[in-house]
Write a protein that holds these residues in place. Structure first.
Motif, PDB file in Angstrom:
ATOM      1  N   GLU A 143      -6.267   7.115   4.241  1.00 28.26           N
ATOM      2  CA  GLU A 143      -5.158   7.885   4.775  1.00 28.26           C
ATOM      3  C   GLU A 143      -4.010   7.909   3.787  1.00 28.26           C
ATOM      4  O   GLU A 143      -3.926   7.066   2.888  1.00 28.26           O
ATOM      5  N   GLY A 144      -3.113   8.865   3.982  1.00 32.49           N
ATOM      6  CA  GLY A 144      -1.937   8.980   3.138  1.00 32.49           C
ATOM      7  C   GLY A 144      -1.425  10.406   3.126  1.00 32.49           C
ATOM      8  O   GLY A 144      -2.094  11.344   3.593  1.00 32.49           O
ATOM      9  N   ARG A 145      -0.220  10.570   2.615  1.00 34.76           N
ATOM     10  CA  ARG A 145       0.409  11.876   2.485  1.00 34.76           C
ATOM     11  C   ARG A 145       0.764  12.112   1.021  1.00 34.76           C
ATOM     12  O   ARG A 145       1.480  11.311   0.413  1.00 34.76           O
ATOM     13  N   ILE A 146       0.282  13.206   0.466  1.00 30.83           N
ATOM     14  CA  ILE A 146       0.673  13.633  -0.877  1.00 30.83           C
ATOM     15  C   ILE A 146       1.414  14.952  -0.730  1.00 30.83           C
ATOM     16  O   ILE A 146       0.922  15.877  -0.073  1.00 30.83           O
ATOM     17  N   VAL A 147       2.598  15.025  -1.315  1.00 34.04           N
ATOM     18  CA  VAL A 147       3.404  16.249  -1.245  1.00 34.04           C
ATOM     19  C   VAL A 147       3.704  16.713  -2.664  1.00 34.04           C
ATOM     20  O   VAL A 147       4.301  15.968  -3.458  1.00 34.04           O
ATOM     21  N   ASN A 148       3.267  17.913  -2.990  1.00 33.77           N
ATOM     22  CA  ASN A 148       3.543  18.507  -4.295  1.00 33.77           C
ATOM     23  C   ASN A 148       4.676  19.517  -4.158  1.00 33.77           C
ATOM     24  O   ASN A 148       4.618  20.422  -3.322  1.00 33.77           O
TER      25      ASN A 148
ATOM     26  N   PRO B 268       0.811  -1.220   0.000  1.00 36.58           N
ATOM     27  CA  PRO B 268       0.000   0.000   0.000  1.00 36.58           C
ATOM     28  C   PRO B 268       0.844   1.270   0.000  1.00 36.58           C
ATOM     29  O   PRO B 268       1.775   1.415   0.789  1.00 36.58           O
ATOM     30  N   ILE B 269       0.506   2.183  -0.890  1.00 36.63           N
ATOM     31  CA  ILE B 269       1.228   3.455  -1.006  1.00 36.63           C
ATOM     32  C   ILE B 269       0.708   4.411   0.058  1.00 36.63           C
ATOM     33  O   ILE B 269      -0.486   4.728   0.108  1.00 36.63           O
ATOM     34  N   VAL B 270       1.596   4.863   0.933  1.00 31.34           N
ATOM     35  CA  VAL B 270       1.221   5.796   1.998  1.00 31.34           C
ATOM     36  C   VAL B 270       1.769   7.203   1.749  1.00 31.34           C
ATOM     37  O   VAL B 270       1.328   8.158   2.394  1.00 31.34           O
ATOM     38  N   VAL B 271       2.712   7.343   0.829  1.00 28.16           N
ATOM     39  CA  VAL B 271       3.316   8.642   0.506  1.00 28.16           C
ATOM     40  C   VAL B 271       3.457   8.747  -1.001  1.00 28.16           C
ATOM     41  O   VAL B 271       3.904   7.790  -1.655  1.00 28.16           O
ATOM     42  N   TRP B 272       3.080   9.902  -1.557  1.00 25.65           N
ATOM     43  CA  TRP B 272       3.285  10.156  -2.989  1.00 25.65           C
ATOM     44  C   TRP B 272       3.852  11.563  -3.121  1.00 25.65           C
ATOM     45  O   TRP B 272       3.252  12.529  -2.647  1.00 25.65           O
ATOM     46  N   VAL B 273       4.996  11.686  -3.780  1.00 23.28           N
ATOM     47  CA  VAL B 273       5.663  12.974  -3.969  1.00 23.28           C
ATOM     48  C   VAL B 273       5.708  13.289  -5.456  1.00 23.28           C
ATOM     49  O   VAL B 273       6.227  12.500  -6.261  1.00 23.28           O
ATOM     50  N   ASN B 274       5.172  14.436  -5.839  1.00 23.21           N
ATOM     51  CA  ASN B 274       5.181  14.890  -7.236  1.00 23.21           C
ATOM     52  C   ASN B 274       6.237  15.971  -7.422  1.00 23.21           C
ATOM     53  O   ASN B 274       6.103  17.069  -6.864  1.00 23.21           O
ATOM     54  N   CYS B 275       7.296  15.656  -8.169  1.00 15.26           N
ATOM     55  CA  CYS B 275       8.327  16.688  -8.380  1.00 15.26           C
ATOM     56  C   CYS B 275       8.921  16.658  -9.789  1.00 15.26           C
ATOM     57  O   CYS B 275       9.963  17.267 -10.017  1.00 15.26           O
ATOM     58  N   ALA B 276       8.288  15.978 -10.733  1.00 10.74           N
ATOM     59  CA  ALA B 276       8.780  16.014 -12.113  1.00 10.74           C
ATOM     60  C   ALA B 276       8.619  17.425 -12.678  1.00 10.74           C
ATOM     61  O   ALA B 276       7.629  18.111 -12.397  1.00 10.74           O
ATOM     62  N   MET B 277       9.583  17.862 -13.455  1.00 15.25           N
ATOM     63  CA  MET B 277       9.510  19.215 -14.013  1.00 15.25           C
ATOM     64  C   MET B 277      10.324  19.332 -15.295  1.00 15.25           C
ATOM     65  O   MET B 277      11.259  18.568 -15.532  1.00 15.25           O
TER      66      MET B 277
ATOM     67  N   SER C 251     -11.585  13.704   5.136  1.00 10.78           N
ATOM     68  CA  SER C 251     -10.549  12.728   4.815  1.00 10.78           C
ATOM     69  C   SER C 251      -9.326  12.897   5.705  1.00 10.78           C
ATOM     70  O   SER C 251      -8.978  14.008   6.117  1.00 10.78           O
ATOM     71  N   GLU C 252      -8.669  11.780   5.987  1.00  3.53           N
ATOM     72  CA  GLU C 252      -7.409  11.799   6.715  1.00  3.53           C
ATOM     73  C   GLU C 252      -6.207  11.917   5.775  1.00  3.53           C
ATOM     74  O   GLU C 252      -5.066  11.931   6.230  1.00  3.53           O
ATOM     75  N   ILE C 253      -6.443  11.999   4.490  1.00  2.00           N
ATOM     76  CA  ILE C 253      -5.362  12.186   3.517  1.00  2.00           C
ATOM     77  C   ILE C 253      -4.944  13.654   3.545  1.00  2.00           C
ATOM     78  O   ILE C 253      -5.791  14.551   3.470  1.00  2.00           O
ATOM     79  N   THR C 254      -3.652  13.905   3.652  1.00  2.00           N
ATOM     80  CA  THR C 254      -3.159  15.285   3.645  1.00  2.00           C
ATOM     81  C   THR C 254      -2.516  15.593   2.296  1.00  2.00           C
ATOM     82  O   THR C 254      -1.918  14.728   1.655  1.00  2.00           O
ATOM     83  N   LEU C 255      -2.643  16.841   1.893  1.00  4.17           N
ATOM     84  CA  LEU C 255      -2.107  17.305   0.616  1.00  4.17           C
ATOM     85  C   LEU C 255      -1.316  18.573   0.895  1.00  4.17           C
ATOM     86  O   LEU C 255      -1.892  19.618   1.231  1.00  4.17           O
ATOM     87  N   GLY C 256       0.010  18.471   0.813  1.00  2.00           N
ATOM     88  CA  GLY C 256       0.865  19.585   1.170  1.00  2.00           C
ATOM     89  C   GLY C 256       1.732  20.060   0.027  1.00  2.00           C
ATOM     90  O   GLY C 256       1.881  19.387  -1.002  1.00  2.00           O
ATOM     91  N   MET C 257       2.312  21.242   0.224  1.00  3.17           N
ATOM     92  CA  MET C 257       3.240  21.811  -0.748  1.00  3.17           C
ATOM     93  C   MET C 257       4.550  22.167  -0.058  1.00  3.17           C
ATOM     94  O   MET C 257       4.560  22.583   1.100  1.00  3.17           O
TER      95      MET C 257
END
Length: 337
Positions: free
Chosen positions: A129-134, A78-87, A173-179
């Protein structure tokens, strides 16, 4: 939530993404790494072995990102963290850019973040639940000349992230979306980005090592941070845009280009990564400005920083003017000379 499990890093073979992969593995995570370049993916796999799963993927293609996320979860758990940083970026006057070039930068930098967020949510919502960081930039608040597509993308990431965050809060939701808003970093983008300026591009000083960005990403993961400012230049740019936007417009017109140009000549004709990965360059977090890069730097909670500014705005504005005036005056004098 700080339980090492499975993480995904989109754009994880170079620069901030590569530093973040290394940091997550050091924390005990298994990491799915998405990127276009097969050779650099193979280098990451050789370095980290069974701790990583590498998948060739163009993050601008929503279906490919969704499939990659599903494959990582099936193989690593299970994926608990996803980081988006392609540019992608291009150092170029807007009118010199073909529409396809502008579109390609936006597709990777902005829509890649959209696609990664969509894929992460579709998997995380099954468990709630999970953490997404953009990964964003100080340029989301104060753009610079000659990077219009990249600046537009970072502005768009900010607006998109804040909109979806409100939807998640509304749902309970318990999923957080941060920058994580980054300063100038010593990464390979300055060695392989398309460039139409007179000299090779550089990160506009002060320059930081990409490990600082990775530490900020991990802080966002551990704490579920809403937004973090990294380095001293980001809060200065944010505050400057709040209180002195017209003055900054003129200062960027006067010196913003020079801040992005090194003293190294640009011979032209070198390969760039707009249409395809540049071959023959290793998977590395660092670029060619390491001799000028700072190891440490501030990582500030953006909401606390704004409150501090609100309480001490007159003094902060005066200090900001002095700092930015000093930083921007010297390049301007060089250009006029």
């Amino acid at each position: 939530m700080h339980i090492p499990g499975t993480a995904v890093v989109a754009g994880g073979t170079a620069g901030v993404g590569r530093a973040t992969v290394d940091a997550l593995i050091a924390e005990g995570y298994r990491v799915g790494v998405l990127a276009r370049g097969r050779a650099r993916l193979a280098e990451v796999a050789a370095r980290h072995g069974e701790r990583v799963m590498t998948i060739p993927c163009d993050v601008g293609e929503a279906r490919d990102v969704s499939r990659a996320g599903a494959a990582v979860e099936e193989a690593l758990g299970p994926i608990v963290v996803w980081v988006n940083c392609a540019m992608l970026t291009s150092f170029s006057p807007f009118e010199a850019m073909a529409p396809q070039e502008f579109d390609r930068i936006v597709k990777t930098t902005f829509l890649g973040t959209v696609n990664g967020t969509r894929a992460a949510l579709s998997l995380m919502k099954r468990r709630g639940e999970g953490r997404i960081v953009n990964v964003g930039s100080g340029l989301a608040y104060r753009p610079v000349p000659f990077q219009s597509a990249y600046c537009a993308s970072k502005h768009a990431i900010k607006g998109f992230t804040e909109s979806i965050r409100s939807e998640l809060i509304r749902e309970g939701s318990e999923i957080t979306l941060g920058m994580v808003q980054l300063p100038a970093l010593d990464t390979p983008q300055f060695d392989w980005a398309r460039n139409r300026l007179d000299r090779k591009p550089q990160p506009a000083p002060p320059i930081y090592r990409p490990e600082l960005a990775a530490r900020a990403v991990l802080k966002a993961v551990r704490e579920g941070s809403r937004e973090l400012f990294v380095g001293r230049s980001v809060p200065q740019l944010v505050l400057g845009t709040m209180v002195l936007p017209g003055w900054l417009d003129r200062k960027m017109a006067d010196a913003g280009g020079e801040l992005q140009m090194s003293d190294r000549p640009e011979p032209g004709g070198r390969p760039d990564n707009i249409d395809a990965p540049v071959e023959g360059m290793a998977s590395d977090a660092h670029g060619s400005y390491g001799d000028r890069a700072l190891d440490g730097g501030l990582v500030l909670d953006a909401d606390l920083a704004r409150k501090a500014v609100f309480l001490g705005l007159p003094v902060a504005a005066l200090g900001l003017g002095l700092l930015l005036g000093r930083a921007l005056a010297e390049p301007g004098r060089r250009r006029r000379g």
